[in-house]
Design a protein around this motif. Structure first.
Motif, PDB file in Angstrom:
ATOM      1  N   ARG A 257      20.158  -6.839 -37.887  1.00 18.80           N
ATOM      2  CA  ARG A 257      20.338  -7.560 -36.584  1.00 18.80           C
ATOM      3  C   ARG A 257      20.986  -6.500 -35.437  1.00 18.80           C
ATOM      4  O   ARG A 257      21.726  -5.934 -36.028  1.00 18.80           O
ATOM      5  CB  ARG A 257      20.503  -8.824 -36.695  1.00 18.80           C
ATOM      6  N   PHE A 328      20.457 -10.064 -31.519  1.00 22.32           N
ATOM      7  CA  PHE A 328      18.999 -10.040 -31.488  1.00 22.32           C
ATOM      8  C   PHE A 328      18.367  -9.836 -32.894  1.00 22.32           C
ATOM      9  O   PHE A 328      18.938  -9.089 -33.806  1.00 22.32           O
ATOM     10  CB  PHE A 328      18.320  -8.859 -30.698  1.00 22.32           C
ATOM     11  N   GLU A 329      17.443 -10.716 -33.256  1.00 24.12           N
ATOM     12  CA  GLU A 329      16.846 -10.743 -34.578  1.00 24.12           C
ATOM     13  C   GLU A 329      15.497 -10.260 -34.569  1.00 24.12           C
ATOM     14  O   GLU A 329      14.701 -10.563 -33.599  1.00 24.12           O
ATOM     15  CB  GLU A 329      17.268 -12.116 -35.487  1.00 24.12           C
ATOM     16  N   THR A 331      11.464 -10.476 -35.252  1.00 21.99           N
ATOM     17  CA  THR A 331      10.600 -11.625 -35.715  1.00 21.99           C
ATOM     18  C   THR A 331       9.507 -11.295 -36.189  1.00 21.99           C
ATOM     19  O   THR A 331       9.061  -9.991 -36.391  1.00 21.99           O
ATOM     20  CB  THR A 331      10.161 -12.147 -34.176  1.00 21.99           C
ATOM     21  N   TRP A 336      12.042  -8.048 -31.112  1.00 21.88           N
ATOM     22  CA  TRP A 336      13.504  -8.465 -31.282  1.00 21.88           C
ATOM     23  C   TRP A 336      13.630  -9.621 -30.336  1.00 21.88           C
ATOM     24  O   TRP A 336      13.291  -9.507 -29.156  1.00 21.88           O
ATOM     25  CB  TRP A 336      14.386  -7.506 -30.986  1.00 21.88           C
ATOM     26  N   LYS A 337      14.104 -10.719 -30.695  1.00 21.97           N
ATOM     27  CA  LYS A 337      14.218 -11.906 -30.194  1.00 21.97           C
ATOM     28  C   LYS A 337      16.072 -12.295 -30.049  1.00 21.97           C
ATOM     29  O   LYS A 337      16.322 -12.262 -31.328  1.00 21.97           O
ATOM     30  CB  LYS A 337      13.468 -12.958 -30.706  1.00 21.97           C
ATOM     31  N   ARG A 338      16.368 -12.792 -28.801  1.00 24.40           N
ATOM     32  CA  ARG A 338      17.834 -13.182 -28.835  1.00 24.40           C
ATOM     33  C   ARG A 338      18.072 -14.320 -29.382  1.00 24.40           C
ATOM     34  O   ARG A 338      17.220 -15.239 -29.019  1.00 24.40           O
ATOM     35  CB  ARG A 338      18.134 -12.940 -27.115  1.00 24.40           C
ATOM     36  N   CYS A 339      18.943 -14.439 -30.192  1.00 27.50           N
ATOM     37  CA  CYS A 339      19.563 -15.781 -30.544  1.00 27.50           C
ATOM     38  C   CYS A 339      20.789 -15.963 -30.387  1.00 27.50           C
ATOM     39  O   CYS A 339      21.508 -14.999 -29.867  1.00 27.50           O
ATOM     40  CB  CYS A 339      19.234 -15.674 -32.033  1.00 27.50           C
ATOM     41  N   LEU A 340      21.354 -17.217 -30.444  1.00 26.78           N
ATOM     42  CA  LEU A 340      22.751 -17.805 -30.185  1.00 26.78           C
ATOM     43  C   LEU A 340      23.563 -17.270 -31.191  1.00 26.78           C
ATOM     44  O   LEU A 340      23.502 -17.001 -32.301  1.00 26.78           O
ATOM     45  CB  LEU A 340      22.758 -19.117 -30.172  1.00 26.78           C
ATOM     46  N   SER A 342      27.027 -17.421 -33.327  1.00 29.89           N
ATOM     47  CA  SER A 342      27.778 -18.592 -33.767  1.00 29.89           C
ATOM     48  C   SER A 342      29.304 -18.011 -34.090  1.00 29.89           C
ATOM     49  O   SER A 342      29.413 -16.760 -34.501  1.00 29.89           O
ATOM     50  CB  SER A 342      27.120 -18.998 -35.032  1.00 29.89           C
ATOM     51  N   ASP A 345      29.878 -16.511 -37.320  1.00 29.28           N
ATOM     52  CA  ASP A 345      29.037 -15.326 -37.940  1.00 29.28           C
ATOM     53  C   ASP A 345      30.245 -14.308 -38.247  1.00 29.28           C
ATOM     54  O   ASP A 345      31.301 -14.092 -37.523  1.00 29.28           O
ATOM     55  CB  ASP A 345      28.208 -14.756 -36.725  1.00 29.28           C
TER      56      ASP A 345
END
Length: 359
Positions: A257, A328-329, A331, A336-340, A342, A345
């Protein structure tokens, strides 16, 4: 240790003339340059006719990324004039690291960053190396690289010093580094009728499964994700002590990612953005480029977009809250989709500030 054509590059041959100059004339590497120059440049775009068949990672200036061929099919960079794109690939497992080096200051630590996930700890693996970029922005005054200082005046050229530093640092490493391509300086230079110099190619693409390297250029749709923020990090990192001497971290190899490591900017940089935004395009080229005549058509527009962002977002912690990275992960639909992010992580920035602090 540098190898060429399967043989160790002798240290004594580099003392009198400089390792870089000697390598530029090596018959094996000259032949490789001729073959590379004869290739058709691939234009990478999100449009169907130019789309890559597979997943890719794009590397911006002063960034590096190391990818596993089990996850990523291609990795590349472009927009290099006096910068140098560096590829290091493990012949055994295909792990591939690419950096876009723009300064002698990032070479030493940058190579260590690149090799950390590519080379084995016992230095047993054979590693392929490709250098592409760094056109001949000035005619070399002398053939002996030792006469050129690391810190170059603007009128004295940038490419030669950077290429020299990379080669000399590679030569001192314990890893077995097989130089396959040295498409820099005169090999990557063409001239117009007035004698102005330009790069033959500004970028490349590596196919991770085979290690093949081809000339390539990317458009804005494929320099992703988080294109604008990553561009801003290039200049902002120069005043962020976290990144002194380092390449910017971009991609999480183990978790497949993008992890855009945080970078802070100062109010002085915002002030500079306000000032530069008032300049004409020609003035921006002259003040902001190491090679004004060789820049691509998007150069000025890209800078103006960065300055607009800084002016509208003067507080860096709104872009990187609590100095956490932007994640970003990939899909299922191929984007690439931004994710929160943590806090649990497995990511840690060496020396990062973990509490709110204005610069």
């Amino acid at each position: 240790m540098i190898f060429v054509n399967g043989l160790p590059f002798p240290t004594d041959s580099s003392q009198e003339r400089g390792a870089l100059v000697t390598l530029l004339e090596h018959p094996k590497l000259v032949s490789a340059c001729n073959s590379f120059e004869a290739m058709q440049e691939v234009k990478v775009s999100a449009s169907k006719e130019d789309a890559l068949q597979g997943r890719w990672v794009y590397v911006f200036q002063r960034e590096f990324a190391t990818v596993n061929p089990a996850h990523i099919d291609f990795i590349g960079t472009d927009e290099a004039t006096t910068c140098v794109g560096l590829v290091i690939r493990n012949q055994r497992n295909g792990m591939t690291s690419v950096a876009h080096m723009d300064s002698t200051n990032v070479v030493d630590i940058g190579l260590t960053q690149m090799l950390s996930l590519v080379a084995d700890k016992n230095f047993d693996d054979d590693l392929d190396v490709h250098l592409i970029g760094g056109f001949e922005d000035v005619l070399p005054k002398q053939a002996n690289g030792s006469t050129r200082s690391k810190t170059q005046e603007k009128g004295d050229g940038y490419s030669f010093a950077l290429c020299t530093e990379i080669i000399e640092t590679l030569h001192k490493r314990k890893e077995k580094l097989h130089i396959q391509t040295l498409f820099v300086l005169r090999h990557n230079t063409k001239r117009d009728s007035q004698g102005n110099a330009y790069p033959v190619f500004n970028g490349f693409l590596v196919k991770t499964s085979t290690g093949s390297v081809i000339p390539a250029s990317f458009d804005r749709t494929t320099r992703c994700p988080d294109e604008l923020v990553r561009r801003i990090r290039i200049s902002a990192s120069s005043e962020d002590p976290t990144w002194n001497g380092k390449l910017l971290e971009t991609y999480d190899t183990q978790n497949d990612r993008f992890v855009i490591a945080p970078c802070s900017w100062t109010f002085w940089q915002v002030h500079v953005a306000l000032t530069l935004q008032d300049l004409s395009d020609e003035e921006i080229l002259l003040q902001c480029s190491t090679s004004p005549s060789a820049e691509g058509p998007e150069f000025v527009d890209n800078l103006r977009r960065q300055w607009d962002y800084l002016i509208k977002q003067p507080h860096w912690n709104l872009t990187f809250p609590t100095r956490h990275p932007r994640v970003f992960e990939w899909t299922a639909d191929g984007s690439w989709k931004r994710c929160l992010f943590s806090p649990q992580d497995p990511w840690n920035e060496d020396g990062a500030q973990t509490s709110f602090q204005m610069t």
